[in-house]
Each structure stands twice: as structure tokens, then as C-alpha cells.
Scaffold this motif. Structure first.
Motif, mmCIF file in Angstrom:
data_model
loop_
_atom_site.group_PDB
_atom_site.id
_atom_site.type_symbol
_atom_site.label_atom_id
_atom_site.label_comp_id
_atom_site.label_asym_id
_atom_site.label_seq_id
_atom_site.Cartn_x
_atom_site.Cartn_y
_atom_site.Cartn_z
ATOM 1 N N LEU A 131 5.431 4.539 8.321
ATOM 2 C CA LEU A 131 6.019 4.293 6.997
ATOM 3 C C LEU A 131 6.445 5.606 6.338
ATOM 4 O O LEU A 131 6.286 5.801 5.143
ATOM 5 C CB LEU A 131 5.004 3.560 6.109
ATOM 6 N N LEU A 149 5.973 -0.293 -0.540
ATOM 7 C CA LEU A 149 6.461 -1.269 0.435
ATOM 8 C C LEU A 149 7.411 -2.271 -0.209
ATOM 9 O O LEU A 149 8.410 -2.684 0.400
ATOM 10 C CB LEU A 149 5.277 -2.002 1.074
ATOM 11 N N PHE A 156 10.806 -1.675 5.443
ATOM 12 C CA PHE A 156 9.547 -2.201 5.958
ATOM 13 C C PHE A 156 9.803 -3.396 6.890
ATOM 14 O O PHE A 156 9.159 -3.516 7.939
ATOM 15 C CB PHE A 156 8.639 -2.617 4.793
ATOM 16 N N TYR A 261 -1.398 2.344 9.655
ATOM 17 C CA TYR A 261 -0.103 2.830 9.180
ATOM 18 C C TYR A 261 -0.137 4.347 9.099
ATOM 19 O O TYR A 261 -1.180 4.954 8.860
ATOM 20 C CB TYR A 261 0.269 2.209 7.831
#
Length: 288
Positions: A131, A149, A156, A261
Motif C-alpha cells: 500500500l 484506503l 486499493f 500490509y
């Protein structure tokens, strides 16, 4: 002259370009050296790969041939470009993120219940989601991650995969007269099921799995429609210990995945070294 006996990929190799095209990559692609490289890479491929070759834009072939080394790595990206409909920029991003190395050396950590309910989900889910596009600082909060997000939802969704569709944020769930809120809810068209995503900005702890299991059960009983498959739960953590994850998932009856992540680009050289060790140890190469 091209070697005799090679498959006829001429329509692929020599597309018609506008004579005013000045793109150096496209110009290079029409040279004999690149033609030979293409033939050398794909001579003798099976029908599945041959069919993929005709589905992929020419610029994507340039990128894949220029940045991959192994036949299985080329096939991996050919399959994903065909499935995910990546743009050339998105393909280059995934190559930079070492998606192939991650997929082979770091397969997703899923429960036995998920493997049984959705055996095809293994290829649709990942162990790690990158991310970096959120630009989050090291000390970010869960609220920062959640808001980021939502603000960059398009990016995303691309990272999750083409079949993911956004359903809602802080999705309301009511059980026993009490109100609860699920962080993020998606629907996966290919798996035909709801996918619950719970966010944790710290290291994975076993007790987090109980909360996720609760949400998956609530979705299964009260939200899932009759024609849909059982929902899946994904716990997205900042870090995790694989042994702790394995212990936590070993007895759960819920179809769940523990993923990680990353907010920075992975070290591709390190991942390539891990992949090399994996294959030396006898790991399977068929993880695409």
C-alpha cells in the motif's frame, strides 16, 4: 531470417504501427533482435500459453520480456495481465513489487476451512498487500489506514484484484441486540462471496482472529444471500509471525486469511534470494 520450424507468431510480432510513432520501445520491438528474443522465449510453449500471447497488448510483451528471466515467471505475468486487465503502468508496478517472487515464496496463510470452502481462493488472495500509494508515516493509526484506503479506493481495488467490488465501510452488523461495525466489506465476483476485511496496525495477535471469525459468522447468517457462497474473512495486519499465524489458523472452523500490509516498496533483491533458496530446497514452481 527467423529459424525454420518455429510457431507462427508473425501477427503478434509485427503489429502495424503508425509510421509517425516515435515510441522508442515500440520501435525497438520491430527490430530483428527483439523478434528473435520473442521466438526464443515462446518456442514450444503449450496451447494455454500460446492463447495468452494473443490476448496481451504488445507493450505488455515488451515489459514482460524485458523484466523477467524464467519461463514460469513470464507465464505468471501473462496470466495476470489477461485476468486483471492491467495497464502497462500497473504491470510495471507489480514487477517492481516482485509479485511473482512473493506469490511463490510467500503463499497466503489461510485456514483449512477456507481451502475447503473456496479452493480457488488461494490464487485470488495474497500473503502481502503493498500500500505504498497511501503515503502513510511509520507511526500511523488505524484511523489513518482506514481513511487512506477509502481515499485511494481505486488503487486499493487494483491491489486487491479485479474481481473485488466495494460494498461498504464500517459495515453495520447487529447481533444479540448489539451493534458492531466491520471495517471494510467487499464482494468477490469470481468467488461469488462477501469478503470482510479487518484492519490492525500492529503485529498479529491470536485474539484478533476471534473478532474476525465473529464477523464472518454474522455475515454468513444475516447478510449472505441464498445464491452466494460462504463469506471469507481477511485480517490485514502491519506484521505477523508465520508460526503464530499457523497455530492460530490450525483449529479455526472459519474461512479466514491472515495477511500483511506494507507501506513501503519491498526489497526485490531479498525476495529473489528467498525464492532462489525456496527452489533449492525443493519448493514447487507451480504456484501461479
Amino acid at each position: 531470417m527467423l529459424p525454420v520450424g518455429l510457431p507462427n507468431f508473425s501477427p503478434l510480432i509485427r503489429p502495424s504501427f503508425n509510421s509517425s510513432c516515435t515510441d522508442s520501445k515500440l520501435a525497438f520491438s520491430d527490430t530483428p533482435s527483439f523478434t528473435s528474443q520473442f521466438y526464443e522465449a515462446y518456442t514450444g510453449v503449450d496451447k494455454k500459453v500460446s492463447a495468452l500471447l494473443r490476448q496481451i497488448p504488445w507493450t505488455h510483451h515488451l515489459i514482460i520480456l524485458g523484466q523477467t528471466k524464467r519461463p514460469e515467471e513470464r507465464e505468471f505475468y501473462l496470466q495476470l495481465v489477461a485476468r486483471e486487465k492491467w495497464s502497462s503502468r500497473q504491470l510495471e508496478r507489480q514487477l517492481k513489487l516482485a509479485l511473482f517472487e512473493r506469490a511463490v515464496a510467500q503463499p497466503p496463510k489461510v485456514s483449512a476451512a477456507l481451502r475447503q470452502a473456496h479452493p480457488e481462493a488461494i490464487s485470488a488472495l495474497r500473503d502481502t498487500y503493498v500500500l505504498e500509494f497511501l503515503g502513510l508515516p511509520a507511526g500511523h493509526s488505524e484511523a489513518d489506514l482506514h481513511a487512506g484506503l477509502l481515499n485511494r479506493l481505486r488503487e486499493f481495488l487494483i491491489e486487491l484484484g479485479r474481481d473485488f467490488c466495494f460494498v461498504g465501510s464500517e459495515f453495520p452488523v447487529q447481533v444479540g441486540g448489539r451493534d458492531f461495525a466491520l471495517d471494510l466489506l467487499f464482494f468477490h465476483r469470481g468467488l461469488n462471496c462477501l469478503v470482510a476485511i479487518e484492519l490492525e496496525v500492529g503485529r498479529f495477535e491470536p485474539e484478533y482472529l476471534g473478532k474476525l471469525t465473529f464477523y464472518v459468522e454474522a455475515l454468513d447468517r444475516d447478510v449472505r444471500k441464498s445464491h452466494e457462497n460462504p463469506p471469507i474473512g481477511v485480517l490485514l495486519c502491519a506484521s505477523k509471525d508465520d508460526e503464530v499465524v499457523e497455530y492460530a489458523l490450525s483449529r479455526t472452523a472459519s474461512p479466514t486469511l491472515i495477511a500483511e500490509y506494507q507501506t513501503q516498496l519491498p526489497d526485490k533483491a531479498l525476495l529473489q534470494a528467498k525464492l532462489h533458496e525456496f527452489w533449492l530446497a525443493g519448493g514447487s514452481e507451480d504456484n501461479t
